[in-house]
Design a protein around this motif. Structure first.
Motif, mmCIF file in Angstrom:
data_model
loop_
_atom_site.group_PDB
_atom_site.id
_atom_site.type_symbol
_atom_site.label_atom_id
_atom_site.label_comp_id
_atom_site.label_asym_id
_atom_site.label_seq_id
_atom_site.Cartn_x
_atom_site.Cartn_y
_atom_site.Cartn_z
ATOM 1 N N MET A 148 11.665 -62.725 44.299
ATOM 2 C CA MET A 148 10.761 -61.590 44.464
ATOM 3 C C MET A 148 11.242 -60.648 45.575
ATOM 4 O O MET A 148 10.466 -59.869 46.119
ATOM 5 C CB MET A 148 9.350 -62.102 44.786
ATOM 6 N N LYS A 149 12.522 -60.718 45.892
ATOM 7 C CA LYS A 149 13.066 -59.984 47.030
ATOM 8 C C LYS A 149 12.803 -58.483 46.940
ATOM 9 O O LYS A 149 12.301 -57.871 47.898
ATOM 10 C CB LYS A 149 14.573 -60.241 47.135
ATOM 11 N N GLN A 150 13.129 -57.862 45.810
ATOM 12 C CA GLN A 150 12.954 -56.416 45.680
ATOM 13 C C GLN A 150 11.482 -56.016 45.793
ATOM 14 O O GLN A 150 11.136 -55.042 46.470
ATOM 15 C CB GLN A 150 13.552 -55.929 44.353
ATOM 16 N N GLN A 151 10.613 -56.770 45.118
ATOM 17 C CA GLN A 151 9.180 -56.482 45.213
ATOM 18 C C GLN A 151 8.692 -56.610 46.648
ATOM 19 O O GLN A 151 7.969 -55.748 47.161
ATOM 20 C CB GLN A 151 8.396 -57.449 44.328
ATOM 21 N N ASP A 152 9.079 -57.697 47.326
ATOM 22 C CA ASP A 152 8.590 -57.950 48.684
ATOM 23 C C ASP A 152 9.097 -56.909 49.669
ATOM 24 O O ASP A 152 8.363 -56.481 50.573
ATOM 25 C CB ASP A 152 9.001 -59.348 49.143
ATOM 26 N N MET A 153 10.349 -56.487 49.501
ATOM 27 C CA MET A 153 10.892 -55.449 50.374
ATOM 28 C C MET A 153 10.109 -54.140 50.204
ATOM 29 O O MET A 153 9.763 -53.475 51.184
ATOM 30 C CB MET A 153 12.382 -55.234 50.078
ATOM 31 N N GLN A 154 9.814 -53.797 48.955
ATOM 32 C CA GLN A 154 9.045 -52.573 48.692
ATOM 33 C C GLN A 154 7.635 -52.691 49.243
ATOM 34 O O GLN A 154 7.100 -51.743 49.838
ATOM 35 C CB GLN A 154 9.012 -52.295 47.194
ATOM 36 N N LEU A 155 7.021 -53.863 49.070
ATOM 37 C CA LEU A 155 5.647 -54.082 49.522
ATOM 38 C C LEU A 155 5.545 -53.973 51.038
ATOM 39 O O LEU A 155 4.667 -53.268 51.579
ATOM 40 C CB LEU A 155 5.176 -55.457 49.053
ATOM 41 N N MET A 156 6.449 -54.667 51.746
ATOM 42 C CA MET A 156 6.413 -54.630 53.211
ATOM 43 C C MET A 156 6.820 -53.261 53.749
ATOM 44 O O MET A 156 6.218 -52.760 54.715
ATOM 45 C CB MET A 156 7.311 -55.734 53.775
ATOM 46 N N SER A 157 7.801 -52.634 53.116
ATOM 47 C CA SER A 157 8.234 -51.303 53.555
ATOM 48 C C SER A 157 7.113 -50.286 53.395
ATOM 49 O O SER A 157 6.914 -49.424 54.268
ATOM 50 C CB SER A 157 9.466 -50.860 52.763
ATOM 51 N N ALA A 158 6.371 -50.370 52.282
ATOM 52 C CA ALA A 158 5.259 -49.444 52.049
ATOM 53 C C ALA A 158 4.168 -49.630 53.098
ATOM 54 O O ALA A 158 3.594 -48.644 53.596
ATOM 55 C CB ALA A 158 4.694 -49.650 50.649
ATOM 56 N N ALA A 159 3.880 -50.881 53.452
ATOM 57 C CA ALA A 159 2.859 -51.147 54.470
ATOM 58 C C ALA A 159 3.299 -50.596 55.819
ATOM 59 O O ALA A 159 2.496 -49.984 56.555
ATOM 60 C CB ALA A 159 2.602 -52.648 54.568
ATOM 61 N N VAL A 160 4.568 -50.792 56.162
ATOM 62 C CA VAL A 160 5.096 -50.267 57.430
ATOM 63 C C VAL A 160 5.040 -48.748 57.436
ATOM 64 O O VAL A 160 4.628 -48.127 58.433
ATOM 65 C CB VAL A 160 6.537 -50.770 57.656
ATOM 66 N N SER A 161 5.439 -48.117 56.345
ATOM 67 C CA SER A 161 5.409 -46.647 56.269
ATOM 68 C C SER A 161 3.994 -46.111 56.422
ATOM 69 O O SER A 161 3.771 -45.102 57.111
ATOM 70 C CB SER A 161 5.996 -46.181 54.924
ATOM 71 N N GLN A 162 3.016 -46.805 55.795
ATOM 72 C CA GLN A 162 1.627 -46.361 55.906
ATOM 73 C C GLN A 162 1.140 -46.455 57.348
ATOM 74 O O GLN A 162 0.492 -45.532 57.858
ATOM 75 C CB GLN A 162 0.735 -47.189 54.987
ATOM 76 N N PHE A 163 1.466 -47.549 58.019
ATOM 77 C CA PHE A 163 1.048 -47.723 59.408
ATOM 78 C C PHE A 163 1.731 -46.691 60.313
ATOM 79 O O PHE A 163 1.095 -46.124 61.214
ATOM 80 C CB PHE A 163 1.351 -49.144 59.878
ATOM 81 N N LYS A 164 2.995 -46.447 60.094
ATOM 82 C CA LYS A 164 3.714 -45.471 60.915
ATOM 83 C C LYS A 164 3.167 -44.063 60.709
ATOM 84 O O LYS A 164 3.126 -43.262 61.653
ATOM 85 C CB LYS A 164 5.207 -45.515 60.590
ATOM 86 N N SER A 165 2.714 -43.761 59.481
ATOM 87 C CA SER A 165 2.133 -42.434 59.222
ATOM 88 C C SER A 165 0.825 -42.229 59.970
ATOM 89 O O SER A 165 0.382 -41.096 60.168
ATOM 90 C CB SER A 165 1.907 -42.254 57.716
ATOM 91 N N GLN A 166 0.223 -43.348 60.391
ATOM 92 C CA GLN A 166 -1.020 -43.291 61.174
ATOM 93 C C GLN A 166 -0.753 -43.371 62.673
ATOM 94 O O GLN A 166 -1.677 -43.526 63.464
ATOM 95 C CB GLN A 166 -1.934 -44.448 60.750
#
Length: 385
Positions: A148-166
């Motif tokens: 699930m590497k690709q899915q997990d990388m996208q999932l964690m990256s999206a969460a980090v990007s959302q937090f950084k945007s805040q």
């Protein structure tokens, strides 16, 4: 003589099971990506298969799968798990960021500890299972599944990007197998491994450690471990039968995006505080299941009768002539010398001791619902004060 014949049959069935497992997870892209230990595996007689896109040993020439399994239980073995996704999440908001996509209580987790948890979707389905280690208040070390590497990388990256945007303080780093390897040492006789910085989780039911090491030093470390203790190399075949005896799930087989933690008898992964805050994906659906129950549940099964063949993933479970569930994993158990399995059954039939039938190649064989793990777990427990 009878015992020897039984063991030989068991070994043959485990070999067949391991090859089926490798084929099920094989990538179509040739032999697969090589870990830093690939050449070392070949020199040591490793039988290489494509597992989830990586070239990994299913067993070694000096041991059958059953011998490797039993050696892990009695002494200890070394597994190359460098195909797993290793990730660092850093910053003062790292814990809150990861809590937004998983069910663990990371904020209250003591530094230097870790926890098994799951990523969930909006329907409370399990997207992956993973280990989150809290290195410090500002640093997390995460290990998740290679498949699930690709899915997990996208999932964690999206969460980090959302937090950084805040305006939050969080960053992420994914470690490539070419740069960082992961070696698991599992078994009861592990004392005497000196000067290593490690995690202590495991996937076999035995005490064990995982050593994250620069790939340039992976071979040197593995050779030192083999020279300094009575350890042997082990492959994917033993790893799968060991984890099944320990009642541990394999993502994609025993749990998936349509399975909730409650279905999978993993509700304990949803931390008490997280149930109160209900701020992870699918929280309301999961809380409703905890309150109202579910229609199916993950259970363990032990086949009865000396002549019963192994029942594997996909085999139907019957009761009173009606199908009531389906197996997700199954293999001969070297430790118990019988056939064991894991699957999902109608909620009203989940109690240990319930007799059912398994339909294997158009014939019915009796089995009994049993508690998991199938063998006693030997995990390390911190002494009580």
């Amino acid at each position: 003589m009878v015992s020897l014949i039984k063991m030989l049959k068991l070994s043959s069935r485990l070999q067949q099971h391991s090859l089926r497992l490798a084929r099920a997870y094989a990538s179509s892209a040739g032999e697969g990506e090589r870990t830093a230990l690939y050449d070392f595996h070949v020199r040591q007689g490793g039988k290489i298969v494509n597992f989830g896109g990586y070239a990994l040993p299913v067993q070694y020439a000096d041991q059958s799968i059953i011998a490797s399994h039993l050696y892990t239980r009695s002494v200890g073995s070394i597994f190359d798990v460098s195909h797993m996704l290793q990730t660092y999440v850093r910053g003062k908001d790292a814990a809150a960021c990861m809590e937004s996509i998983c069910t663990a209580d990371i904020l209250d987790m003591p530094a230097g500890s870790g926890s098994l948890t799951v990523f969930t979707n909006a329907q409370a389905g399990i997207l992956d299972d993973l280990i989150v280690n809290k290195v410090s208040e500002k640093e997390l070390y995460v290990v998740s599944n290679a498949a699930m590497k690709q899915q997990d990388m996208q999932l964690m990256s999206a969460a980090v990007s959302q937090f950084k945007s805040q305006g939050k303080d969080v960053a992420i780093e994914f470690l490539a197998p070419a740069d960082q390897s992961l070696i698991a040492v599992q078994g009861p006789q592990l004392a005497g491994i000196p000067n290593v910085r490690i995690t202590r989780c495991g996937y076999t039911g035995e005490d064990g450690v995982e050593i994250s090491v620069p790939s340039s030093q992976a071979v040197n470390l593995t050779e030192a471990l083999l020279a300094g203790a009575e350890l042997k190399l082990a492959g994917l075949g033993a790893r799968d039968s060991l984890r099944l005896e320990a009642g541990l799930c394999l993502y994609g087989s025993d749990i998936d995006a349509k399975t909730t933690p409650v279905d999978a008898a993993l509700a304990w992964l949803v931390a008490k505080r997280r149930r109160s805050t209900a701020d992870f994906p699918g929280a309301q659906q999961l809380l409703q299941q905890l309150k109202q129950g579910v229609q199916r549940r993950r259970i363990g099964l032990q086949m009865l009768g000396a002549k019963a063949p192994p029942a594997r993933a996909g085999v139907a479970i019957f009761s009173a002539g009606q199908q009531v569930g389906q197996l997700t994993s199954g293999c001969p158990s070297p430790s118990k010398c019988c056939n064991i399995a894991m699957g999902y059954i109608a909620e009203q039939l989940k109690a240990p001791g319930t007799r059912v039938e398994l339909k294997v190649r158009d014939k019915f064989y009796e089995a009994e619902v049993t508690r998991m793990p199938f063998v006693k777990a030997n995990y390390y427990n911190k002494p009580k004060q």
